[in-house]
Design a protein around this motif. Structure first.
Motif, PDB file in Angstrom:
ATOM      1  N   GLY A  19       0.787  -1.225   0.000  1.00 14.63           N
ATOM      2  CA  GLY A  19       0.000   0.000   0.000  1.00 14.63           C
ATOM      3  C   GLY A  19       0.819   1.275   0.000  1.00 14.63           C
ATOM      4  O   GLY A  19       0.270   2.360   0.221  1.00 14.63           O
ATOM      5  N   GLU A  20       2.119   1.167  -0.293  1.00 14.42           N
ATOM      6  CA  GLU A  20       3.001   2.328  -0.245  1.00 14.42           C
ATOM      7  C   GLU A  20       3.670   2.576  -1.592  1.00 14.42           C
ATOM      8  O   GLU A  20       3.786   1.669  -2.428  1.00 14.42           O
ATOM      9  N   LEU A  71       3.074  13.529   5.020  1.00 13.44           N
ATOM     10  CA  LEU A  71       4.006  12.541   5.556  1.00 13.44           C
ATOM     11  C   LEU A  71       3.933  12.479   7.082  1.00 13.44           C
ATOM     12  O   LEU A  71       3.605  13.459   7.740  1.00 13.44           O
ATOM     13  N   ALA A  72       4.310  11.315   7.618  1.00 15.27           N
ATOM     14  CA  ALA A  72       4.539  11.202   9.062  1.00 15.27           C
ATOM     15  C   ALA A  72       5.991  11.499   9.400  1.00 15.27           C
ATOM     16  O   ALA A  72       6.370  11.556  10.570  1.00 15.27           O
ATOM     17  N   VAL A 127       9.159   7.053   1.540  1.00 12.92           N
ATOM     18  CA  VAL A 127       8.046   6.119   1.399  1.00 12.92           C
ATOM     19  C   VAL A 127       6.774   6.790   1.906  1.00 12.92           C
ATOM     20  O   VAL A 127       6.772   7.415   2.971  1.00 12.92           O
ATOM     21  N   VAL A 128       5.690   6.648   1.134  1.00 15.66           N
ATOM     22  CA  VAL A 128       4.425   7.299   1.479  1.00 15.66           C
ATOM     23  C   VAL A 128       3.275   6.304   1.325  1.00 15.66           C
ATOM     24  O   VAL A 128       3.175   5.645   0.285  1.00 15.66           O
ATOM     25  N   PRO A 129       2.401   6.163   2.326  1.00 20.53           N
ATOM     26  CA  PRO A 129       1.159   5.410   2.096  1.00 20.53           C
ATOM     27  C   PRO A 129       0.384   6.030   0.943  1.00 20.53           C
ATOM     28  O   PRO A 129       0.236   7.263   0.877  1.00 20.53           O
ATOM     29  N   SER A 130      -0.123   5.213   0.060  1.00 21.71           N
ATOM     30  CA  SER A 130      -0.721   5.750  -1.163  1.00 21.71           C
ATOM     31  C   SER A 130      -1.920   6.646  -0.878  1.00 21.71           C
ATOM     32  O   SER A 130      -2.217   7.559  -1.658  1.00 21.71           O
ATOM     33  N   PRO A 145      -3.869   7.497  12.707  1.00 27.03           N
ATOM     34  CA  PRO A 145      -3.732   6.262  11.916  1.00 27.03           C
ATOM     35  C   PRO A 145      -3.788   6.559  10.421  1.00 27.03           C
ATOM     36  O   PRO A 145      -4.437   7.519   9.982  1.00 27.03           O
ATOM     37  N   VAL A 146      -3.117   5.712   9.648  1.00 28.80           N
ATOM     38  CA  VAL A 146      -3.060   5.911   8.199  1.00 28.80           C
ATOM     39  C   VAL A 146      -4.447   6.003   7.566  1.00 28.80           C
ATOM     40  O   VAL A 146      -4.679   6.884   6.726  1.00 28.80           O
ATOM     41  N   PRO A 147      -5.418   5.139   7.923  1.00 31.98           N
ATOM     42  CA  PRO A 147      -6.747   5.283   7.301  1.00 31.98           C
ATOM     43  C   PRO A 147      -7.404   6.628   7.608  1.00 31.98           C
ATOM     44  O   PRO A 147      -8.107   7.187   6.767  1.00 31.98           O
ATOM     45  N   GLU A 148      -7.177   7.154   8.822  1.00 32.18           N
ATOM     46  CA  GLU A 148      -7.754   8.455   9.169  1.00 32.18           C
ATOM     47  C   GLU A 148      -7.103   9.568   8.351  1.00 32.18           C
ATOM     48  O   GLU A 148      -7.780  10.486   7.873  1.00 32.18           O
ATOM     49  N   LYS A 149      -5.785   9.501   8.169  1.00 28.54           N
ATOM     50  CA  LYS A 149      -5.116  10.490   7.329  1.00 28.54           C
ATOM     51  C   LYS A 149      -5.619  10.402   5.894  1.00 28.54           C
ATOM     52  O   LYS A 149      -5.799  11.432   5.233  1.00 28.54           O
ATOM     53  N   ALA A 150      -5.845   9.198   5.437  1.00 28.16           N
ATOM     54  CA  ALA A 150      -6.333   9.037   4.066  1.00 28.16           C
ATOM     55  C   ALA A 150      -7.696   9.702   3.886  1.00 28.16           C
ATOM     56  O   ALA A 150      -7.975  10.297   2.841  1.00 28.16           O
TER      57      ALA A 150
END
Length: 320
Positions: free
Chosen positions: A24-25, A85-86, A95-98, A263-268
Motif C-alpha cells: 500500500g506504499e 508525511l509522518a 516512502v508514502v502510504p498511497s 492512523p493511516v486510514p484516518e489520514k487518508a
C-alpha cells in the motif's frame, strides 16, 4: 540516498539506506519539502515520529513516484504528486502510504505543491471537518503569518467567513491582501478587545490556535455563543487553568488535535476531503500557496533558523 539526520540536536546531510515500499506504499523522489515548526520540536527531542514512520524530519513534500509497492491502485511510476508525511521529507526519497498522496493542483509547479499538503490537511480537518466553519461565521486565526495562518485566511474567505487574524504588524498588509478582514498586532493590542469591537460584542465562531496555554482563557473570552476552539500548537505552553463556567456560559467547545500520529486510514480520509473540497479552490486560484523563500535541502539548518525567528510569512521550502 542522502537525507537530513538528527544527531545531538544537529542536522547532518548524509548517506542513509534507500527506502523500499511496503504494501500500500509508494516511493517518491523528492523535488521539494516544506519546513514546519514540528520539525524544530523533533530536532529538540520533543516530537518523535510515530512508530513505523521515517526517522528523518519533514511532514510534507512534492516529487515524482519512482516505485510502487504491492496493493497500490491508481498510482504509477512517473506520476507527479505531493504528499502528507509522518516523517522523512528531508531526504532524496521517501516512502508514502498511497492514501496520503495528492495530485499536483492544476496551475501549480511541482515545487509550489510542496507548500500545501500539511497546511491544507491541518486547516481543513480542524476548521471545516471538525469545527464546521460556515459562510457568514467569523474565524479567528492566531499566528497569521505562518504557513497555517496564511492558508487559513484564504480558506476561511473562500468559505464565506469573516476572518480575523493575529500577527506582527509587519505582516498585516500581506495578510489583508490574502483576504483578512481584520489584522491584530498581538504585541501591542488585546485581541479579545479587538474581536469584540469588530463583532459588536458577539465574538467569533471558530478559533484556530497555535499558541495553547497562554491564550486559553482569552480564546474563551473571545468566543461567540456556540463557538469552537481548535488548539493545534503549544507555542505558549501546554498547561493552563480552565474556567469551565466561562466555557459553559458560551456553550463552547475546545478540541486539541495533531495530524502526524493519526492512523493511516484516518489520514487518508482527511487527504480525500482536501482533494475533493480544497483542491478545486487551489486550481481556481482562490487559495494559493504562500512561499516566503527556499533553501537547498542540505541547508535545512539555516531554514529552521528562519522558522524559529518567526520572521517569515508563509512557507519555507527545501529544494533537492
Amino acid at each position: 540516498m542522502r537525507a537530513i539526520v538528527i544527531e545531538d540536536k544537529q542536522l547532518l546531510w548524509t548517506e542513509v539506506p534507500d527506502p523500499e515500499p511496503g504494501h500500500g506504499e509508494v516511493v517518491v523522489d523528492v523535488t521539494a519539502a516544506a519546513v514546519n515548526r514540528a520539525d524544530l520540536l523533533q530536532r529538540q527531542g520533543h516530537y518523535p515520529p510515530p512508530p513505523g514512520a521515517p526517522v528523518y524530519p519533514g511532514l510534507e513534500c512534492s516529487g515524482v513516484v519512482s516505485a510502487v509497492g504491492p496493493g497500490v491502485d491508481g498510482h504509477h511510476v512517473g506520476e507527479r504528486v505531493c504528499a502528507l508525511l509522518a516523517g522523512g521529507g528531508y531526504a532524496e526519497r521517501v516512502v508514502v502510504p498511497s492514501g496520503q498522496l495528492l495530485p499536483v493542483p492544476t496551475g501549480l509547479s511541482l515545487v509550489e505543491a510542496a507548500a500545501l499538503p500539511e497546511v491544507a490537511c491541518t486547516v481543513w480537518s480542524n476548521t471545516v471537518s471538525h469545527d464546521r466553519l460556515r459562510a457568514g461565521e467569523t474565524l479567528l486565526v492566531h499566528g497569521g503569518g505562518s504557513g497555517i495562518g496564511t492558508f487559513a485566511v484564504q480558506l476561511g474567505k473562500a468559505l464565506g467567513a469573516t476572518v480575523l487574524v493575529t500577527a506582527r504588524s509587519a505582516k498585516h498588509e500581506r495578510l489583508r491582501a490574502l483576504g483578512a478582514d481584520l489584522t491584530i498586532d498581538y504585541q501591542t493590542h488585546d485581541f479579545v478587545r479587538s474581536v469584540h469591537e469588530t463583532t459588536g460584542g458577539r465574538g467569533v465562531d471558530v478559533v484556530l490556535d497555535i499558541i495553547g496555554a497562554t491564550y486559553l482563557a482569552r480564546n474563551i473570552e473571545a468566543l461567540a455563543p456556540g463557538g469552537r476552539i481548535s488548539v493545534i500548537g503549544f507555542q505558549g505552553g501546554t498547561r493552563a487553568e480552565l474556567d469551565l463556567g466561562a466555557l459553559m456560559a458560551k456553550r463552547g467547545t475546545i478540541s486539541s488535535t495533531s495530524l502526524r500520529a493519526r492512523p493511516v486510514p484516518e489520514k487518508a480520509r482527511i487527504v480525500a476531503g482536501v482533494r475533493d473540497q480544497v483542491w478545486p479552490l487551489v486550481a481556481a486560484g482562490v487559495v494559493k500557496p504562500v512561499i516566503h523563500t527556499t533553501f537547498p535541502l542540505a541547508e535545512a539548518a539555516a531554514a529552521q533558523e528562519l522558522m524559529a525567528s518567526s520572521d517569515h510569512l508563509g512557507k519555507i521550502l527545501l529544494l533537492r
